[in-house]
Design an enzyme around this catalytic site. Structure first.
Site, PDB file in Angstrom:
ATOM      1  N   LYS A   1     -27.567  40.503 -89.980  1.00 35.33           N
ATOM      2  CA  LYS A   1     -26.230  40.581 -90.564  1.00 35.33           C
ATOM      3  C   LYS A   1     -25.221  39.750 -89.756  1.00 35.33           C
ATOM      4  O   LYS A   1     -24.217  39.298 -90.289  1.00 35.33           O
ATOM      5  CB  LYS A   1     -25.752  42.035 -90.608  1.00 35.33           C
ATOM      6  CG  LYS A   1     -26.675  43.016 -91.330  1.00 35.33           C
ATOM      7  CD  LYS A   1     -26.785  42.723 -92.809  1.00 35.33           C
ATOM      8  CE  LYS A   1     -27.321  43.887 -93.619  1.00 35.33           C
ATOM      9  NZ  LYS A   1     -28.741  44.180 -93.404  1.00 35.33           N
TER      10      LYS A   1
HETATM   11  C1  LIG Z   1     -29.735  44.607 -94.313  1.00 38.52           C
HETATM   12  C2  LIG Z   1     -31.118  44.501 -93.819  1.00 38.52           C
HETATM   13  C3  LIG Z   1     -32.173  44.213 -94.689  1.00 38.52           C
HETATM   14  C4  LIG Z   1     -31.983  44.074 -96.173  1.00 38.52           C
HETATM   15  O1  LIG Z   1     -31.257  42.919 -96.498  1.00 38.52           O
HETATM   16  P1  LIG Z   1     -30.518  42.780 -97.915  1.00 38.52           P
HETATM   17  O2  LIG Z   1     -29.728  41.542 -97.820  1.00 38.52           O
HETATM   18  O3  LIG Z   1     -29.672  44.006 -98.046  1.00 38.52           O
HETATM   19  O4  LIG Z   1     -31.593  42.733 -98.945  1.00 38.52           O
HETATM   20  C5  LIG Z   1     -33.433  44.061 -94.147  1.00 38.52           C
HETATM   21  N1  LIG Z   1     -33.655  44.214 -92.824  1.00 38.52           N
HETATM   22  C6  LIG Z   1     -32.660  44.505 -91.957  1.00 38.52           C
HETATM   23  C7  LIG Z   1     -32.984  44.674 -90.509  1.00 38.52           C
HETATM   24  C8  LIG Z   1     -31.362  44.644 -92.421  1.00 38.52           C
HETATM   25  O5  LIG Z   1     -30.374  44.916 -91.558  1.00 38.52           O
END
Ligand SMILES: *Cc1c(COP(=O)(O)O)cnc(C)c1O
Length: 498
Positions: free
Chosen positions: A110
């Site tokens: 993120k």
């Molecule tokens: C948010 C997240 C996901 C999922 O990603 P999306 O964009 O919501 O599909 C997968 N793995 C981790 C570690 C995340 O933080």
């Protein structure tokens, strides 16, 4: 270039406005009116550039109200906060690569977007002549919350409130949020799951009455969830960049196709891969990996999206999601951008908890998607096996993707593949440690230490130091109390008692 709402194509806004608003007033999501193209020649040029330059270039194609130089300044500032290369591509086997997206301040992917978004948002407000304070509301399944808090802490003209499911995040994730520093932050746990938090936040965005009451206090709302275009855009860049890296290292030749295998939750990450493909990145398959909350697997295999199912808590909590918001943007493309049809499906979803699309659509233009899921046992086995075979440690989310990839290739596809790695394994120390050892139950910090001894992989300082940090936020709310909290929050909620 303008942006349109998925639920009303006649509604057009600029890039800045799409970023400031986060979500369209009709409840729809902003999408670019057209997708810009990347020629093979441009890709070869980008292959010679730094990540900051590649990202600024990709973003400049979508944001006409920003100059390339401005964007380069933001990507430079953002990725300075990372340790080394912001997204190294690690070759673990013949034709198999791991794109590590977790070298940022909160150890999850993120950060790739949430270190950039505050720059985009502050500049967008300036361009639009807005002086209101921006109140960022975030519903999080764990990683978005922390990354948004770090991105927005002490950014002038912004306040941020984050809500997470009290029992739906890992111990490290919870500590990361509860100890957050900064004078403009609030963190609340809610009794409920991620979908409850997300629905409550979405309702607040759609409520004009709340907007007006906040306005009278000098605030306007915005979102740092992946429904915000400013979140998705920096993510497109790393798919382009991974392709450039493969070109640069001559693992592939210009025009060769590759696969991306992505652990999915809210469907933002893989949607960015889809946009990169539509822009011209040669893709064979986009492999959508889920845990046992496998609603997306069912959707891609049957065309039916049905949220009326049991919700499971897993060791990959950021994927414990039944309402994948960004799927709306893909559906919009599937329906040939027919906003009326899309709107009908979304209201069906709201009323009945499900909808269906014609599977022939999936088999035709969307056959680039493959989908699969991993059980909890598959996930820990994969962490164990991959450590054994490659001497490489996956976090549980990435292990889900690695398992689904291993199943997928049984059908015989040998296209070079990039597994998208979304978190540092130490964020989920206990589950990762118990997957590769015989050791009994321990707490997360002990597990992290043992994991370090066993693997030699360094523990990120920001995770090791959580143990000794002051817990600032301990409030647990009913999901029905979120609205009131937002309307009535004060300095005290922001942990500023003095
Ligand atoms: C948010 C997240 C996901 C999922 O990603 P999306 O964009 O919501 O599909 C997968 N793995 C981790 C570690 C995340 O933080």
């Amino acid at each position: 270039m303008n942006y349109i709402s998925t639920r009303d194509c006649s509604l057009k806004v600029s890039g800045s406005e799409a970023i400031v608003k986060g979500i369209s007033a009709d409840g729809g999501l902003f999408v670019p009116e057209v997708l810009p193209k990347l020629s093979q020649e441009v890709l070869r040029e980008l292959a010679e550039q730094s990540y900051e330059e590649r990202a600024a270039y990709v973003m400049s194609l979508f944001l006409e109200d920003f100059s390339y130089e401005e964007l380069l300044e933001y990507t430079t500032k953002a990725y300075q906060r990372f340790e080394g290369d912001p997204c190294p591509l690690v070759n673990i086997d013949d034709g198999l690569f791991v794109l590590e997206l977790w070298h940022g301040p909160t150890s999850a992917f993120k950060d790739m977007a949430l270190t950039v978004l505050p720059h985009l948002l502050v500049a967008s407000k300036k361009k639009m002549g807005i002086d209101d304070k921006t109140l960022i509301l975030v519903a999080t399944s764990g990683d978005t919350g922390k990354a948004a808090l770090e991105g927005f802490r002490d950014i002038e003209g912004t306040e941020i409130m984050v809500f997470y499911p009290d029992e739906g995040v890992s111990a490290m994730q919870k500590l990361q949020m509860a100890t957050q520093e900064g004078a403009n932050v609030y963190v609340g746990a809610i009794r409920g799951n991620f979908d409850d938090a997300q629905s409550a936040v979405k309702e607040i965005f759609a409520d004009n009455n709340i907007a007006e009451r906040l306005k009278s206090r000098g605030y306007s709302l915005s979102s740092a969830n992946s429904i915000n275009w400013g979140r998705l855009l920096p993510q497109i860049a790393y798919y382009v960049s991974a392709y450039c890296d493969l070109l640069g290292s001559e693992e592939i030749a210009s025009g060769d196709k590759i696969n991306f295998c992505v652990p999915c939750g809210n469907f933002g990450n893989i949607l960015a891969a889809y946009y990169a493909m539509r822009m011209g990145i040669p893709v064979n398959k986009l492999i959508c990996a889920s845990n046992i909350n496998n609603i997306l697997t069912d959707f891609f295999n049957t065309g039916i999206y049905n949220t009326k199912r049991q919700f499971f808590k897993t060791m990959s909590p950021s994927m414990d999601i039944l309402i994948s918001s960004n799927l709306e943007r893909l559906l919009f493309e599937m329906l040939n951008r027919d906003d009326a049809k899309l709107k009908a499906l979304m209201s069906e979803l709201k009323q009945t908890g499900k909808y269906a699309v014609d599977v022939s659509l999936l088999r035709k233009d969307f056959a680039c998607f493959a989908a699969g899921f991993a059980t909890e046992e598959d996930t820990s086995d994969t962490i164990y096996n991959n450590f054994d075979i490659y001497d490489y440690i996956f976090d549980p989310h990435t292990a889900v993707a690695a398992y689904v990839y291993n199943e997928y290739i049984l059908d015989g596809d040998d296209t070079p593949t990039v597994i998208v790695s979304t978190a540092n394994p130490y964020k989920f120390s206990r589950d990762v440690y118990s997957a590769i050892s015989e050791g009994g139950e321990t707490d997360d910090f002990t597990a992290a230490k043992r994991l370090n001894l066993l693997t030699g992989m360094e523990i990120p300082d920001k995770i090791a130091s959580l143990r000794d940090m002051f817990i600032r936020f301990e409030e647990v709310l009913d999901k029905t109390a979120i609205k009131e909290k937002v309307l009535n929050y004060t300095d005290k909620d922001r942990g500023n008692n003095g």
